[in-house]
Write an enzyme that holds these catalytic residues in place. Structure first.
Site, mmCIF file in Angstrom:
data_model
loop_
_atom_site.group_PDB
_atom_site.id
_atom_site.type_symbol
_atom_site.label_atom_id
_atom_site.label_comp_id
_atom_site.label_asym_id
_atom_site.label_seq_id
_atom_site.Cartn_x
_atom_site.Cartn_y
_atom_site.Cartn_z
ATOM 1 C CB CYS A 2 -0.904 0.032 1.232
ATOM 2 S SG CYS A 2 -2.103 -1.323 1.297
ATOM 3 C CG LEU A 50 -2.431 -4.377 -3.710
ATOM 4 C CD1 LEU A 50 -3.045 -4.213 -5.088
ATOM 5 C CD2 LEU A 50 -0.989 -4.843 -3.836
ATOM 6 C CB VAL A 53 -5.983 -9.300 4.389
ATOM 7 C CG1 VAL A 53 -4.918 -10.332 4.087
ATOM 8 C CG2 VAL A 53 -5.347 -8.075 5.013
ATOM 9 C CG ASN A 75 3.315 -0.669 2.702
ATOM 10 O OD1 ASN A 75 4.392 -0.367 2.209
ATOM 11 N ND2 ASN A 75 2.606 -1.686 2.268
ATOM 12 N N GLY A 76 2.102 -3.092 5.053
ATOM 13 C CA GLY A 76 2.819 -4.301 5.440
ATOM 14 C C GLY A 76 1.907 -5.483 5.641
ATOM 15 C CD GLU A 77 2.639 -7.830 3.364
ATOM 16 O OE1 GLU A 77 3.815 -8.214 3.506
ATOM 17 O OE2 GLU A 77 2.329 -6.844 2.683
ATOM 18 C CG LEU A 256 9.370 -12.054 -9.179
ATOM 19 C CD1 LEU A 256 10.239 -10.851 -8.809
ATOM 20 C CD2 LEU A 256 8.678 -11.811 -10.511
ATOM 21 C CB THR A 337 25.147 -2.593 -8.718
ATOM 22 O OG1 THR A 337 25.026 -1.981 -7.434
ATOM 23 C CG2 THR A 337 26.603 -2.626 -9.120
ATOM 24 N NE ARG A 340 26.006 -2.083 -14.586
ATOM 25 C CZ ARG A 340 27.158 -2.262 -13.980
ATOM 26 N NH1 ARG A 340 27.384 -3.359 -13.273
ATOM 27 N NH2 ARG A 340 28.091 -1.352 -14.050
#
Length: 533
Positions: A2, A50, A53, A75-77, A256, A337, A340
């Site tokens: 969120c 978002l 839950v 913001n979190g779980e 991912l 880095t 990239r």
């Protein structure tokens, strides 16, 4: 995932200031709320949601009847919210995991509250009864938080720096925006005029310490001692637990998958638990690369082994280069880095958002830092120095890999979950004797690989696959992403510009043309209002 935003003591019109909150709308595409604080006309909260839950009662700031004086934006779980609710017999008003913060704070104060939270979080808690504001962030900074505060007590807080750089205040030309430190909470006094004064900043947890919430989780007692079989058994228990607790969501889960050890272990373990939970959708995995990239080939093997619905996202050098501007804007950094390595993750996240309904995305972030996965760990002078380096990398994760993972996924409204940075798993791994954790037989992450040997979670060639740099594994064996960037940038930055780099960028002067090119993009978006974090 969120987006949270708040102002305390604003001397500008809030209806104008709140436009800055829209800069982080990508973090919460499902709903938006902007709310003033009763009795404090110059204090307000902004929230982009978002819905992961409790789709019905999950809007923020969270307020419940029992504590009408508490306002929470987070913001979190919080993975152990039900366990704590049952243990302390709290009466919940919603199904939102963050509600536990209100009950814990009421029961034992802010320090006990943050120490009991098993999860990832960044929060702003307002207590109008006791005239306090509290800010807090999880141990590794998996969830982002930025703040800006003026000498006269104006406070601005946001999930991303871009939501603060255009906020106005009469005493300064522009706000100095800084990241809030992971593993800390801050206590501030709220004054009658809505401004604040910092009382204390407290480091409540170090990554090597077993967290307080371990007393209330589902793992139970681990086997004592450091015999290799005992350690491997404990690691399997804790890693399984780290993945399983992160299934908490009402939205579709994906993963991912680069085909490297870390993402492959996460995907295989996740697949196992989704099958056990009998979810009503095929488990999706996502790999990105150029044609014939090593990552695509390895990920394909893993997907076949675990039976996932596998998606391959192909991109070419032109698409990668075109994405650089958006990537640097999303990242809020010009670290070479990080930029990239972010392009592939940004493009695969874009694909997921556009082409699937997977929203909660697992990945293998944090493993290299925790389990000494980088190639240079082979050269550590001693196990103790390798341990120190590992802890240093974990401490700085929020500036680099965790930043990359959060911003590239959040840019497309996805929520990232990272089991390797689970508090219990990581603190146990760091408690092991230093010589158990170092590379062995020329192989990095030897203990992690050995732990899952014989489990049939992964094909053997994947379990023992050597480390690839993320930005190289995604590209063709014929032409690396590094070389593609160098060839392109060589024609974008001339030698005269490099010779004058110190005049143009006196702070953190770029030392290479690649650094100069990224810095130009960064400054175009942020007008020298952010330093490098």
């Amino acid at each position: 995932m969120c987006g949270i935003w708040a102002l305390f003591g604003s001397d500008n019109c809030l209806s104008v200031q709140c436009l800055s909150a829209m800069k982080i709308a990508h973090r919460g595409p499902d709903a938006f709320r902007f709310e003033n604080v009763n009795g404090y006309t110059n204090c307000c909260f902004g929230f982009h949601r978002l819905a992961v839950v409790d789709p019905l009662y999950g809007m923020q700031p969270i307020r419940v009847k029992k504590f009408p004086y508490l306002w929470l934006c987070y913001n979190g779980e919080i993975y152990n919210h039900q366990k704590l609710q049952q243990h302390f017999e709290f009466e919940y008003q919603t199904r939102v995991d963050g509600e536990i913060i209100l009950h814990l704070y009421d029961k034992g104060g802010i320090e006990q509250a943050v120490c009991m939270l098993d999860g990832v979080f960044a929060f702003i808690l307002l207590d109008t009864a006791n005239k306090k504001v509290f800010l807090g962030r999880d141990t590794y900074g998996v969830r982002p938080l930025f703040k800006a505060m003026t000498e006269d007590g104006f406070l601005a807080v946001c999930s991303e720096a871009k939501g603060l750089i255009n906020v106005k205040h009469s005493t300064v030309p522009f706000l100095k925006v800084e990241p809030f430190l992971p593993g800390h909470y801050e206590v501030l006094d709220l004054k009658p005029n809505g401004k604040v004064a910092s009382v204390e900043m407290v480091k409540y947890h170090h990554c090597t310490d077993e967290p307080l919430h371990a007393l209330y989780d589902n793992v139970g007692k681990l086997f004592p001692g450091f015999e290799i079989e005992t350690v491997k058994n404990n690691l399997r228990i804790l890693f399984d637990n780290a993945v399983k607790k992160r299934l908490m969501t009402d939205r579709r889960i994906g993963c991912l998958l680069s085909g490297g050890l870390d993402s492959s272990l996460v995907a295989a373990t996740l697949s196992k638990f989704l099958k056990e939970a009998q979810v009503q959708y095929p488990f999706q995995t996502f790999a990105i690369g150029m044609e014939d990239s090593p990552d695509l080939l390895a990920a394909r093997k893993v997907a076949k082994h675990i039976g996932s619905e596998h998606h391959e996202v192909l991109f070419n050098s032109e698409e990668g280069i075109q994405a650089l501007d958006e990537v640097i804007f999303s990242l809020e950094t010009y670290d070479i880095t990080t930029v990239r390595a972010s392009v592939g993750m940004y493009l695969v996240s874009k694909y997921i958002r556009k082409n699937t309904d997977s929203v909660v995305i697992f990945s293998g972030e944090g493993s290299d830092e925790l389990t000494q996965g980088y190639i240079y760990f082979h050269k550590a002078p001693s196990p103790e120095e390798a341990q120190e380096e590992s802890e240093r990398l974990l401490k700085e994760l929020y500036l680099f890999d965790v930043l990359r993972a959060d911003r590239t996924t959040a840019a497309h409204g996805l929520e990232l979950r990272v089991p390797f940075l689970d508090h219990r798993f990581s603190s146990y791994f760091l408690s092991l004797p230093p010589d158990m954790r170092i590379p062995k037989n020329g192989i990095e992450k030897h203990l992690l690989r050995e732990t899952f040997e014989g489990s049939n979670l992964l094909p053997k060639e994947i379990l023992w696959r050597p480390k690839e740099a993320f930005s190289d594994g995604i590209t063709s064996v014929k032409n690396s992403w590094f070389k593609i960037l160098q060839d392109f940038i060589e024609h974008q930055v001339d030698d005269a510009a490099m010779a004058a780099a110190a005049q143009k960028f006196p702070f953190n002067t770029p030392k290479t043309k690649e650094g100069y090119y990224y810095r130009q993009i960064f400054e175009r978006h942020y007008h020298q209002r952010l330093g490098t974090f």
